[in-house]
Each structure stands twice: as C-alpha cells, then as structure tokens.
Design a protein around this motif. Structure first.
Motif, PDB file in Angstrom:
ATOM      1  N   GLU A 148       0.828  -1.208   0.000  1.00  0.00           N
ATOM      2  CA  GLU A 148       0.000   0.000   0.000  1.00  0.00           C
ATOM      3  C   GLU A 148       0.866   1.264   0.000  1.00  0.00           C
ATOM      4  O   GLU A 148       0.478   2.287  -0.568  1.00  0.00           O
ATOM      5  CB  GLU A 148      -0.942  -0.020   1.206  1.00  0.00           C
ATOM      6  N   MET A 149       2.046   1.185   0.611  1.00  0.00           N
ATOM      7  CA  MET A 149       2.968   2.327   0.592  1.00  0.00           C
ATOM      8  C   MET A 149       3.349   2.670  -0.851  1.00  0.00           C
ATOM      9  O   MET A 149       3.317   3.831  -1.261  1.00  0.00           O
ATOM     10  CB  MET A 149       4.205   1.996   1.424  1.00  0.00           C
ATOM     11  N   PHE A 150       3.673   1.637  -1.641  1.00  0.00           N
ATOM     12  CA  PHE A 150       4.023   1.873  -3.048  1.00  0.00           C
ATOM     13  C   PHE A 150       2.827   2.444  -3.817  1.00  0.00           C
ATOM     14  O   PHE A 150       2.981   3.351  -4.636  1.00  0.00           O
ATOM     15  CB  PHE A 150       4.524   0.570  -3.696  1.00  0.00           C
ATOM     16  N   ARG A 151       1.641   1.918  -3.529  1.00  0.00           N
ATOM     17  CA  ARG A 151       0.449   2.461  -4.208  1.00  0.00           C
ATOM     18  C   ARG A 151       0.251   3.930  -3.868  1.00  0.00           C
ATOM     19  O   ARG A 151      -0.064   4.750  -4.732  1.00  0.00           O
ATOM     20  CB  ARG A 151      -0.790   1.682  -3.771  1.00  0.00           C
ATOM     21  N   ALA A 152       0.444   4.259  -2.580  1.00  0.00           N
ATOM     22  CA  ALA A 152       0.207   5.643  -2.138  1.00  0.00           C
ATOM     23  C   ALA A 152       1.208   6.599  -2.786  1.00  0.00           C
ATOM     24  O   ALA A 152       0.842   7.725  -3.159  1.00  0.00           O
ATOM     25  CB  ALA A 152       0.285   5.728  -0.616  1.00  0.00           C
ATOM     26  N   LEU A 153       2.446   6.175  -2.932  1.00  0.00           N
ATOM     27  CA  LEU A 153       3.440   7.027  -3.607  1.00  0.00           C
ATOM     28  C   LEU A 153       2.972   7.329  -5.027  1.00  0.00           C
ATOM     29  O   LEU A 153       3.088   8.457  -5.510  1.00  0.00           O
ATOM     30  CB  LEU A 153       4.816   6.345  -3.627  1.00  0.00           C
TER      31      LEU A 153
END
Ligand SMILES: [Zn+2]
Length: 421
Positions: A148-153
C-alpha cells in the motif's frame, strides 16, 4: 469503524518528540503537496486495506510454498507499473520504482512466508479492532503495508531521487534464505535495506547471532531381544539433550522485553523406524541465539563439544549439520550502525507516527529479520514495523487493524526521506 477520527494526526504531531539526530526527516517533508496527497490517500482506503490484508492472510504461504502469494504480489507490482519485475528461482518477487536519479537505492523488504504448516486454519477473526489469525502480523501485515505504501506514492505522484525496490521475500522463517539468495544473486547493490518485519513499536538495527545444528547419533541397530548393553542412538539423544540444558548460559541481556537471550532450544527430535529395535539413527536440532559473536562462539563450541562427548561416552557414531550461520565478520561496528542516518530516520518516522500514549520507541541492537543478511554484508539496515502486533509464530497471533493506516504513513515518510536527499 476502524477509521481514525479526524484530528488524531494533529495530536500525534504534538505528542511525538522528533529525534533530533535524523537529518533526512523533518515534518516539513510531509507538507510537500505530492507527499501530503500520498498520505491523505491512505485514510479513505482504511476499510479496503484491512479487507485486503485479511485476504492476504488467508492465502496459505508456508515457507517454501509461497507461490500463490508470490503471484498475487507480482500482479500488484505490475499494476503499480514497477520496472524490472522478477520472480526468481525460489519465488522471491521484486520490482523497482525508479527514481529521477542521483539518490540512493533503498530496498523495502517484507517476507511472504509464515511458520504455519499447510492445513493450518487461517480464517481471520475480527474482534473490534483486533484481527486474530496465524500469520496476521508476521509478516502479512507488513507485506500489506509495504504494498500500500508503493500504491500511495503513485497516487500522490511522489518522485524520489533514488530507486525504491520492493522485495517480497520467501523462506525468511527458514533462516532468512530468500533475502540471502536475492542479495547474493539479483545483481542489485542497494545502499540501504529496510526489513518491514516487526511490530510498529520497535526499531531494530542489529543482527541476532543465530546458529542451528542437527546432531545425528548412529549405530548398527539391533533387535530389542539383542539390545541389552548395545550402543543406543536413542539413549545418546536423551543424554545429549539433558547435557545441553545443563550448559550454563550467561545472564539474560538487559533491555529486551520478551526475548531472554542468550538462549538455546532443542526444537526437533526424531529417529528409528520400528518399535522393536535399537534405531540405526536418532537426531535432534539446536537453535542457538545470542546478541554478540563472542558469546555465540563460546556457546557454539560448548554445544558441539557436549554433543560429541556424549557420542563417545555412549559408543555411537556421530555427525552434525550446521543448518545456518551467518558470517558477521564484515558487519559495521555497533555505533556506526546505530548512528547511520537510516536508523535515525527510521526512529524519527516511527516515533512521529506512533500511537498516542505509547512509549517512545528506542532503537535496539537486535534483529532476526531479512535485515540481518544486509547487516552481514555491511549494507546499512534496519527492521521496522507497520502495525501493532502480538504473539508471532503462535496460533494466538493478533494485530490491531487500525494501526495499519499510521503504519503505512510512516513507511511513506521513511521511503521519501531515504530517497529524496
Ligand atoms: Zn517475520
């Protein structure tokens, strides 16, 4: 129902003293429009994230059998538009979020495997904010948070200078085998390595010394009727295990909450094929763990010499396998590891986003995560967490559902801080 009330972020801000030692993280970093957009994009997704986390937990992934989870993560990496997406020969999955250039390459690693064998019931039970299931914390919560961190970036359109590598590793629980294989064979030479594999209340910058042994005792065997006085591998195993637990251990190291180190544990034993004969072979395993090499080395020689001595006393054959043992001779000195900006920045971001009212997080010189492999290769490394979780490796394992949103935000802050300078 798991959403955080508006205003909590402000309270956190006021309640969390910043670690002055991080030069890479300042709260102003979070005010950049793209970063702010990335952070805010997580709030509205809390319910969906928790639902997906539960789905991930329910995909069985015993060590060595991570393929279904690996396919899932790979498909998500493709949706993210990562470059160089690979599944290697043991099912490690990695992909690169390219930076604009000139910054450090940082690995964010979460492991896909769990300690629970095939057939373990994985249905997640939800009691208020608590999710209960084997593997819900270690390490599925962190795998979900990293994804989810990668998606949020991406949602924020965040551009970093350095490359961010997403590594979903395998066989962590078998002795960090997946991360070792990946770091040795992938061709990447990361500047920093972040293992997301502990509770969000912890920051670890060390590497626990772990060695695992399997000792075998052998004999020609004999029918029970002929066994009186004959050398017995079964008896030797019993005597050896007894003798190993008589080895005096140094006092328990201070500053550790639940772990009592150094420690040795006999975890498996077996042998023989029929009830009415002396076994031709019997064996047991030892898992030996200490905080420093000197202690570990002296305990290792005590364990091995004790096991060997019992074989001689009992007149049985002896052989041993060393299952794992990482060579830490290249590891950076303790002070250098602690004072590295990676560790200080992880401490700052973890504290910034920690739950209100919980004690300040301090960095500990321990570790038994994929980061250990990086430590052994002198790559600056840290282990952090994205959720509050308890009782790893037990059927009673549980985690706080609501903790994943601030956890993901803290990963975003860390990723941006590490790759933007
Ligand atoms: Zn783990």
């Amino acid at each position: 129902m798991l959403m955080r009330k508006p205003g909590v972020a402000l309270l956190l801000l006021a309640a969390s003293p910043l670690c002055a030692q991080s030069r890479w993280f300042q709260p102003s970093l979070l005010e950049k429009p793209e970063v702010r957009k990335a952070l805010q994009s997580v709030d509205g997704r809390a319910a969906d994230i928790i639902e997906e986390w539960i789905r991930l937990v329910e995909i069985p992934a015993p060590s060595g059998k991570e393929q279904t989870r690996a396919k899932y993560i790979r498909a998500e990496m493709e949706k993210l538009g990562l470059s160089e997406i690979r599944t290697d020969d043991i099912s490690n999955v990695s992909g690169v979020r390219k930076g604009t250039g000139g910054g450090p390459t940082v690995v964010f690693a979460a492991h896909m495997d769990t300690v629970f064998p095939e057939g373990t019931g994985l249905n997640v039970k939800r009691e208020g904010d608590i999710l209960r299931a084997p593997g819900v914390g270690d390490d599925t919560s962190n795998l979900m948070a990293t994804l989810e961190m990668f998606r949020a970036l991406n949602r924020g359109g965040v551009k970093t200078k350095g490359d961010l590598i997403f590594l979903a590793s395998v066989q962590e629980e078998l002795g960090l085998l997946g991360a070792k294989h990946w770091l040795e064979t992938s061709g990447y030479k990361p500047d920093m390595f972040v293992a997301i594999d502990v509770s969000s209340t912890e920051v670890w910058y060390g590497a626990l010394r772990i060695d695992q042994f399997k000792f075998f005792y052998t004999s020609p065997g004999a029918h029970t009727m002929e066994s009186r006085g004959a050398p017995s591998p079964a008896k030797a195993v019993a005597k050896a295990i007894n003798a190993l637990y008589e080895i005096p251990l140094p006092p328990v190291a201070e500053g550790l909450d639940t772990f009592k180190l150094p420690v040795l544990n006999v975890g498996m034993l077996g042998g023989g094929t029929v009830v009415n004969a002396v076994p031709r072979e019997a064996w047991f395993t030892v898992d030996l763990r200490s905080l420093d090499s000197a202690t570990q080395d002296s305990l290792e020689s005590a364990v091995v010499s004790t096991a060997r001595r019992i074989a001689e006393q009992e007149g049985v054959g002896f052989r041993m396998e060393k299952k794992m043992g990482i060579d830490y001779s290249k590891a950076l000195p303790q002070k250098e590891r602690l004072n590295h900006q990676l560790v200080q920045t992880a401490l700052a971001t973890s504290n910034y986003f920690r739950k209100t009212g919980t004690p300040e997080i301090v960095a500990r010189d321990v570790g038994s995560t994929d980061a250990n492999i990086a430590v052994s290769m002198a790559i600056p490394a840290v282990a952090i967490g994205a959720t509050i979780e308890r009782m790893p490796h037990r059927l009673e394992e549980n985690a706080d559902a609501g903790s994943i949103v601030p956890g993901i935000k803290s990963l975003i802050a860390l990723a941006v801080a590490l790759t933007s300078h």
